[in-house]
Each structure stands twice: as structure tokens, then as C-alpha cells.
Design a protein around this motif. Structure first.
Motif: not given
Length: 202
Positions: A94-96, A123-124, A130-142
Motif C-alpha cells: 500500500x502507498x504510504x 521503500x518509501x 515522482x521518481x521520473x520528475x523529481x529524482x530523490x532517494x526513495x528508500x529508508x535505512x533500517x
């Protein structure tokens, strides 16, 4: 006190995200591969190089016999190259949904038992669109502290090894390369498909 700083290669990060984007409405998981991680002993961080990622499954995830078979095969293959499984990645359905849940913890614990300084990436899913329009790191480290996995809040413990990684991912998504990536589950259904994805970064 020292800590481990995890550095993701373009191949590792891009494969993780291509796998997630192939199945954006399903849970997915896989493992992170690299040289054995040293144990921090002083004030300076120990660097852990994540050189590759192996997509495992999508859909219903569990620490079932098939997952054990996959982990054993991946471990065996990379051991011949002097590498090992040093982390786990997981995306919720699920998103979020930012919960690092029981299934993720069990598989991460299984990896941690063999590699005490291993990490996990969640994974966030809020950032996927937004991966194509606003490239950003989309993972959280545990990382695991004692018996529990904790989110690394500072952001200093996770880095990309190449500044071009995010733009490479955006380009590959534009080329629909996520449709080509193969996970271990798909390999079991069609043995001609290669879970190593040797040409996905070409």
C-alpha cells in the motif's frame, strides 16, 4: 561510537527501484550484495559497499521454503565471487505504508544472523510517482540495535556511490526497463529468465 555507512552502487539502487516499479501495487523484496562488512571499533564509520541487488519475490511475501531456497542460491553464487548478502530490501503493497512489518523483520533477521552488520531498506512508496520528475532517494535505512530494527533518522548512514544514480534511474524508467527486470520468483516460473539481470544496466 562508530557506525556503518552504507553506500549503494548505481546497479544496486537502480535494480531495487526497477523491481518496485514493475509491481507498484504489490509487495516486493530482494537482497543487497557486497563485500563482508567490518565491525565498527572506533569513532570513524565503517563503509559498507552495496555493489548489487537481487530481486527475489513479488506479491505474497514470507520466510517460506522458497525464500530460503532463494537466499541459499544467492549466497552460494556470490560466495564464489568473494561477496555475500549484506542487506535486505522491502516494499509494502500500500502507498504510504511505512511499517517495517513482521515478514520484513523475519527475513532481515535471517540475513543478520549471517552478517551481523547487515542493513534493511524500506521503500518509501509515497515517492514512487515522482521518481521520473523529481529524482530523490526513495528508500529508508533500517539497522538492528539489539533485538530490534530501527530507522536511521540522520540520513548520514546511507549514500549513493555515484551522483548520476538518480538520473540513470529516471532515464531507465522512461525507457520502460522496469518491465524487463526479473525476480527469483519469475525465474522459478520460467527458468530461461535470469534473476541476475546481467544486461539491465547496459
Amino acid at each position: 561510537m562508530g557506525y556503518v555507512e552504507y553506500e549503494l552502487s548505481p546497479s544496486a539502487y537502480v535494480k531495487v527501484m526497477l523491481h518496485v516499479m514493475k509491481y507498484p501495487s504489490l509487495a516486493v523484496n530482494g537482497v543487497l550484495v557486497g563485500p563482508k562488512i567490518a565491525t565498527p571499533s572506533g569513532e570513524e564509520p565503517v563503509k559498507a559497499s552495496v555493489v548489487d541487488a537481487v530481486p527475489l519475490f513479488h506479491g505474497q511475501l514470507s520466510l517460506a521454503p522458497l525464500t530460503e531456497i532463494a537466499l541459499t542460491q544467492v549466497e552460494s553464487y556470490f560466495a564464489e565471487k568473494g561477496l555475500c548478502i549484506i542487506g535486505y530490501y522491502h516494499a509494502n503493497e500500500r502507498l504510504g505504508d511505512a511499517d517495517f512489518g513482521s515478514v520484513a523483520r523475519k527475513i532481515a533477521d535471517r540475513i543478520f544472523a549471517n552478517c551481523p552488520n547487515s542493513c534493511a531498506l524500506l521503500v518509501d512508496t509515497d515517492k514512487l510517482e515522482k521518481l521520473m520528475t523529481t529524482p530523490t532517494i526513495a528508500v529508508k535505512l533500517f539497522t538492528r540495535a539489539g533485538p530490534k530494527w530501527r530507522s536511521a533518522e540522520s540520513g548520514d548512514e546511507l549514500k549513493l556511490s555515484a551522483p548520476s544514480t538518480l538520473s540513470i534511474l529516471a532515464d531507465y524508467l522512461g525507457e520502460n526497463r522496469h518491465k524487463r527486470i526479473c525476480d527469483f520468483g519469475e525465474h522459478l516460473e520460467d527458468l530461461t529468465r535470469d534473476w541476475l539481470n546481467p544486461n539491465i544496466m547496459d
